[in-house]
Write a protein that holds these residues in place. Sequence first.
Motif, short mmCIF file in Angstrom:
data_model
loop_
_atom_site.label_atom_id
_atom_site.label_comp_id
_atom_site.label_asym_id
_atom_site.label_seq_id
_atom_site.Cartn_x
_atom_site.Cartn_y
_atom_site.Cartn_z
N ALA A 17 -7.50 8.92 -7.58
CA ALA A 17 -7.97 9.43 -6.41
C ALA A 17 -7.15 8.93 -5.23
N SER A 18 -6.91 7.62 -5.36
CA SER A 18 -6.16 6.88 -4.38
C SER A 18 -4.81 7.44 -4.08
N MET A 19 -4.16 7.66 -5.39
CA MET A 19 -2.87 8.06 -5.46
C MET A 19 -2.79 9.48 -4.86
N LYS A 20 -3.66 10.46 -5.06
CA LYS A 20 -3.80 12.07 -4.62
C LYS A 20 -3.88 11.51 -3.17
N ALA A 21 -4.51 10.68 -2.67
CA ALA A 21 -4.68 10.76 -1.12
C ALA A 21 -3.44 10.16 -0.44
N GLY A 22 -2.65 9.75 -1.30
CA GLY A 22 -1.25 9.37 -0.49
C GLY A 22 -0.92 7.68 -0.62
N ALA A 23 -1.72 6.99 -1.53
CA ALA A 23 -1.57 5.44 -1.42
C ALA A 23 -0.13 5.10 -2.07
N ALA A 28 -3.84 0.08 0.51
CA ALA A 28 -4.66 1.21 0.36
C ALA A 28 -5.97 0.59 -0.41
N ASN A 29 -5.88 -0.38 -0.82
CA ASN A 29 -7.18 -1.14 -1.62
C ASN A 29 -7.86 -1.78 -0.55
N VAL A 30 -7.21 -2.30 0.53
CA VAL A 30 -7.90 -3.19 1.56
C VAL A 30 -8.33 -2.04 2.43
N VAL A 31 -7.70 -0.81 2.81
CA VAL A 31 -8.35 -0.11 3.61
C VAL A 31 -9.72 0.75 2.79
#
Length: 256
Positions: A17-23, A28-31
Amino acid sequence: GFTGGMAVGGSLSKSAASMKAGARSQMANVVAGIVVLATLLFLSPLFEDLPEPVLAAVVIVAVLHSANPLRVARLWPVNRFDFIAGSTTFALVLVWETLPALIVGVVLSLGFAIKQSSFPDVVEVRPDASGVFQRVEAGDLESRPKIDGFVVIRFEGALRYTNSDRLQRAVRTAVRRRTDLQYLVLDAEMISNLDSSGAEALVKIDDELAEQGIEFRIARTHATARSQIGRSSLAARFSGRLPPTLGEAIDHVAGT
């Protein structure tokens, strides 16, 4: 607690999901952590009545590309062992619980890795018309020109206790096949590692060949194996018999 370690967990669906969101980085983990903390402290009422199927839909969309059967099918022409492990795991996940299915997949992968380590190819190599040494399949040995008095075999893998006897059998087969044999050269370029059983196998081969009046040489030794030989008693035993190339292993005797 005793070692000061911190328990952590990973999630394929969250990563997808994170990669799909553009990470693109660990930021990205911090955010995501900040957003989760803010949600727990201030935004929980907004998600309280959110149906669980919504979360399920997010997970399904995120990992859908990982469940594409075509990705497993593409493994077949590349590596059939990977295809068997992947297709078996894929099928078991659909009909069984995820964790046991993954365990089966891991066991299959480990089994295939052990098999590949235990049964590396041992082939004879001969020079082609341009003088480049190429592997010769068993069915082509009679059709390819040989070097008088010489045979060169290549062991295509690390030489370990699981496969050292395979090299010894290949050497004995090569000796039986050639009645004019005076020199046997081991192309060790692909022997990336050497354990104590592998070292003992080299000693046994050297002794057996010496009894038959055949000189044993080890050419093109891989850097790691060369350093291991240099630290052991093999360095003294094979002194002067570790040529850097196959050409030198043969030309030195021929006087060229």
